[in-house]
Design an enzyme around this catalytic site. Structure first.
Site, PDB file in Angstrom:
ATOM      1  N   LYS B 101       6.560   3.619   4.734  1.00  9.45           N
ATOM      2  CA  LYS B 101       7.635   2.836   5.365  1.00  9.45           C
ATOM      3  C   LYS B 101       7.960   3.318   6.777  1.00  9.45           C
ATOM      4  O   LYS B 101       8.329   2.530   7.649  1.00  9.45           O
ATOM      5  CB  LYS B 101       8.896   2.903   4.502  1.00  9.45           C
ATOM      6  CG  LYS B 101       8.768   2.215   3.153  1.00  9.45           C
ATOM      7  CD  LYS B 101       8.774   0.711   3.299  1.00  9.45           C
ATOM      8  CE  LYS B 101       8.781   0.011   1.958  1.00  9.45           C
ATOM      9  NZ  LYS B 101       8.581  -1.449   2.106  1.00  9.45           N
ATOM     10  N   GLU B 123      17.606  -3.831   4.968  1.00 10.07           N
ATOM     11  CA  GLU B 123      17.802  -4.000   3.528  1.00 10.07           C
ATOM     12  C   GLU B 123      16.954  -2.942   2.831  1.00 10.07           C
ATOM     13  O   GLU B 123      15.973  -2.466   3.388  1.00 10.07           O
ATOM     14  CB  GLU B 123      17.338  -5.389   3.098  1.00 10.07           C
ATOM     15  CG  GLU B 123      15.829  -5.553   2.827  1.00 10.07           C
ATOM     16  CD  GLU B 123      14.936  -5.385   4.052  1.00 10.07           C
ATOM     17  OE1 GLU B 123      15.440  -5.488   5.189  1.00 10.07           O
ATOM     18  OE2 GLU B 123      13.726  -5.129   3.880  1.00 10.07           O
ATOM     19  N   SER B 389       0.724   5.021  -1.500  1.00 10.01           N
ATOM     20  CA  SER B 389       1.685   4.634  -0.465  1.00 10.01           C
ATOM     21  C   SER B 389       2.959   5.466  -0.452  1.00 10.01           C
ATOM     22  O   SER B 389       3.640   5.540   0.567  1.00 10.01           O
ATOM     23  CB  SER B 389       2.044   3.157  -0.620  1.00 10.01           C
ATOM     24  OG  SER B 389       2.496   2.916  -1.938  1.00 10.01           O
TER      25      SER B 389
END
Lengths: 281, 407
Positions: B101, B123, B389
């Site tokens: 991210k 969000e 990830s």
């Protein structure tokens, strides 16, 4: 009829030198029968044009009041088909008051744009306001609606500059909806001076009637905006009355309809007091 | 542009077109209030692409703040255990803040600064994107507001506290299903009311154009590095790529640089309790094209176009949509999208932990679960790269709960 019913209504109001009162309620809020009763009684209470909300699960442009109304309607089993049936019922008793559907694109996209336009026209819908379709996406719905003679009401906002306005007006019909705040429905107080200035700017570019909405909550507000616009839209304040008159199971109390309609009458009185200079009084 | 961009340009990598479409997917389905801002963002992004200083600063932060490049690691014991394909993990879980991210957040906060915005909103579902956003806001001294569903706040308490430590305001979202899609609705409502000073850092390769494109580009560092690394280690490109898909930013980041190569790609969707139930998050396998959150893409919805709640044991995959480029790659049959259930992901979580000494995020455990099924059917000279990830520290409470253990 469709877009021509909106045009006729504004022509008639202009002759009388009046600003239109546009009321917003959500189809099916708090239930089908109550919503239909309110709908049928709105013109007599003072609504010149009716905006009927198409409930959506994710109403991104709406504040808490209309979100809650949307959820109540969906819980009660509201669907696009039932909504069109409700409009058809209304049309049996009223052939003059324009009905505009306001909502989000996905339910129409899933219904099928052409089929939706056909069925909505048949039911007696005159126009559409779809908040998540900016002019960049006009080919999705605005252009097919234009071809079908369905009114396609476009939105202009405090962030709209003159160059964008030209784009917005390209496929706009019925009237132009000026969103008085940069924000969601029923939240901030609009700044009267800047709304007035924006409307003056817009009038230099179009002859379409201009409605103002998104922050008008009281008869006094309605009067102020009616001074310089062609229509004022009140939504959240009406929807809040519905919210205040249902029990924990979501059932309407016997006074709900009368309370909604009394408030609409007060709004109408506010609009009538506007010091309008236009028209042929 | 025609729906078949490959035919036009002989490439799968040309999208989106000028209207922000990947075939019929994508677009700009937002309120008029946001349109001028979206167009400004597009312009700022185009400018930044041609600005060597922007690229240098982005690369520098990825190297020294995030800790890139992330290793491409040969998962030796897992490979032996499965007895088929040679498996490599792209170790995105080793990044600062523990997931891919942050790559995107660095890129977007640089854009925010370029546009003169000093208030950031985002969000978050699992809290990973929220933490990454709060982190870059602290690093750049910007005000940070994170919207998070009340349900997710309850199940991701450690991340909520992390965000607060980093100086972010975490606003609970109580409307709708109180999870990721509602947090996104609420963030969009904030955005529309604060257009002048606010930049919305969207956490995945979805939303109105140009977000799907710019998030993909910022995440493409994953695929670009993987390409160099596998060439260095094996002297050739891999035969297959595997990544989990919620919104799909880690997957598109890995896939995109390889789309025109002869490589099979597998995007793993969260099948929750199973595709035959109503509790899953597989928008490609169980949904249909619709319009939500600014783009046309595959969505979970009922027959009337009302969006349905998604379910996955992994909060990061618990979203009823998917990025528009994945919808296009799915229809073009360029990427194969496969389902993995909660149960399969839980098993994969444990196998990865025990065989490789890596606790994966439950999101990434979905990709591992597919590797467990697929790798044994392949020959030993098949090279497979899987995107690991995120790390799973945030998930140990959920896993303990699912396994009936008490912490």
């Amino acid at each position: 009829m469709a877009v021509s019913r909106i045009d006729q209504k504004f022509a008639q109001l202009k002759k009388q030198g009046r600003c239109a009162l546009v009321t917003f309620t959500t189809a099916g809020d708090p239930d089908y029968d109550t919503a239909l009763n309110i709908l049928k009684a709105l013109p007599a209470a003072g609504a010149d044009i009716i905006e009927l909300g198409m409930p959506f699960s994710d109403p991104m442009a709406d504040g808490p009041a209309i979100q809650a109304g949307s959820i109540r309607a969906l819980k009660g089993g509201m669907t696009s088909r039932k909504l069109l049936k409700m409009v058809a019922e209304f049309r049996k008793t009223d052939a003059e008051t324009p009905i505009i559907l306001m909502g989000y694109y996905n339910p129409i996209y899933i219904y099928g744009v052409d089929k939706f336009l056909e069925d909505a026209l048949k039911a007696g819908v005159d126009g559409l306001i779809i908040v998540d379709l900016p002019p960049e996406e006009d080919s999705e719905l605005a252009i097919p609606a234009k071809v079908a003679q369905m009114g396609c009401i476009h939105l202009a906002t405090p962030t709209t500059d003159p160059a964008r306005l030209t784009n917005i007006l390209k496929n706009a019909s019925g009237f132009l909806y000026y969103v008085s705040i940069a924000g969601i429905t029923g939240t901030q107080e609009p700044d009267i001076g800047s709304v007035r200035a924006a409307i003056e700017m817009i009038r230099t570019q179009t002859d379409l009637p201009i409605a103002v909405g998104f922050g008008i909550k009281t008869p006094e507000n309605a009067r102020v905006f009616a001074d310089f616009s062609d229509a004022v839209v009140v939504g959240s304040a009406i929807v809040n009355i519905i919210a205040d008159n249902i029990d924990q199971e979501g059932l309407a109390n016997p006074a709900l309809e009368a309370r909604v309609l009394d408030f609409v009458k007060m709004l109408k009185a506010g609009v009538r007091e506007a010091k309008r200079s236009k028209g042929e009084e | 542009m025609s729906p078949d961009m490959k035919a036009d340009k002989n490439t799968y990598r040309a999208g989106p077109d000028n209207e922000g479409r990947f075939g019929k997917f994508g677009g700009r389905f937002v309120a008029e209030t946001l349109m001028p801002l979206i167009l400004d963002l597009e312009e700022a992004y185009r400018d930044s692409k041609n600005d060597p200083d922007f690229k240098a600063e982005f690369d520098g932060l990825l190297a020294e703040f995030v800790g890139r490049p992330s290793p491409l690691y040969y998962a030796e014991r897992l490979t032996e255990y499965l007895g088929g394909a040679k498996i490599y993990f792209k170790r995105e879980e080793l990044n600062h803040t523990g997931a891919h991210k942050i790559n995107n957040c660095i890129g977007q906060i640089l854009l925010a600064r370029r546009m003169g915005k000093n208030r950031i909103i985002a969000e978050t579902g699992a809290g990973q994107h929220g933490v990454a956003t709060a982190t870059v806001c602290a690093r750049f001294g910007m005000k940070c507001v994170i919207y998070m569903g009340e349900k997710d706040i309850e199940r991701q308490k450690p991340n909520v506290f992390r965000m607060k430590l980093l100086g972010a305001e975490v606003i609970p979202v109580t409307c709708g299903s109180q999870s990721l899609k509602d947090a996104m609705n609420e963030a969009m409502r904030d955005w529309v009311a604060n257009v002048a000073d606010t930049f919305y850092i969207i956490g995945t390769a979805a939303g109105p154009h140009p977000y799907p494109e710019l998030v993909r580009d910022f995440q493409s560092v994953i695929g670009v590095e993987s390409r160099e690394q596998i060439l260095a280690k094996e002297g050739r490109l891999p035969d297959s790529l595997v990544a989990c898909v919620g919104g799909g930013s880690n997957a598109i980041g890995l896939f995109h640089p390889f789309l025109d190569d002869d490589i099979d790609m597998y995007g793993v969707e969260a099948a929750g309790h199973g595709l035959d139930t109503d509790k899953h998050a597989a928008s490609l396998a169980g949904g249909k094209p619709g319009v939500l959150h600014g783009n046309r893409t595959y969505l979970l919805m009922d027959d009337d176009g009302q969006i349905e709640e998604a379910h996955s044991i992994s909060a990061g995959l618990d979203y009823p949509g998917i990025g528009p480029e994945h919808s296009w790659l799915h229809e073009m049959k360029r990427v194969k999208y496969v389902p993995v259930t909660d149960q399969e992901a839980l098993e994969a979580f444990q196998i990865c932990t025990q065989y490789e000494g890596i606790i994966p995020a439950l999101e990434s455990a979905h990709a591992i679960a597919y590797v467990l099924k697929f790798a044994p059917t392949l020959p030993k000279d098949h090279l497979m790269v899987m995107n690991l990830s995120g790390r799973g520290d945030k998930d140990i409470f959920t896993v303990a709960d699912a396994l009936g253990a008490k912490i």
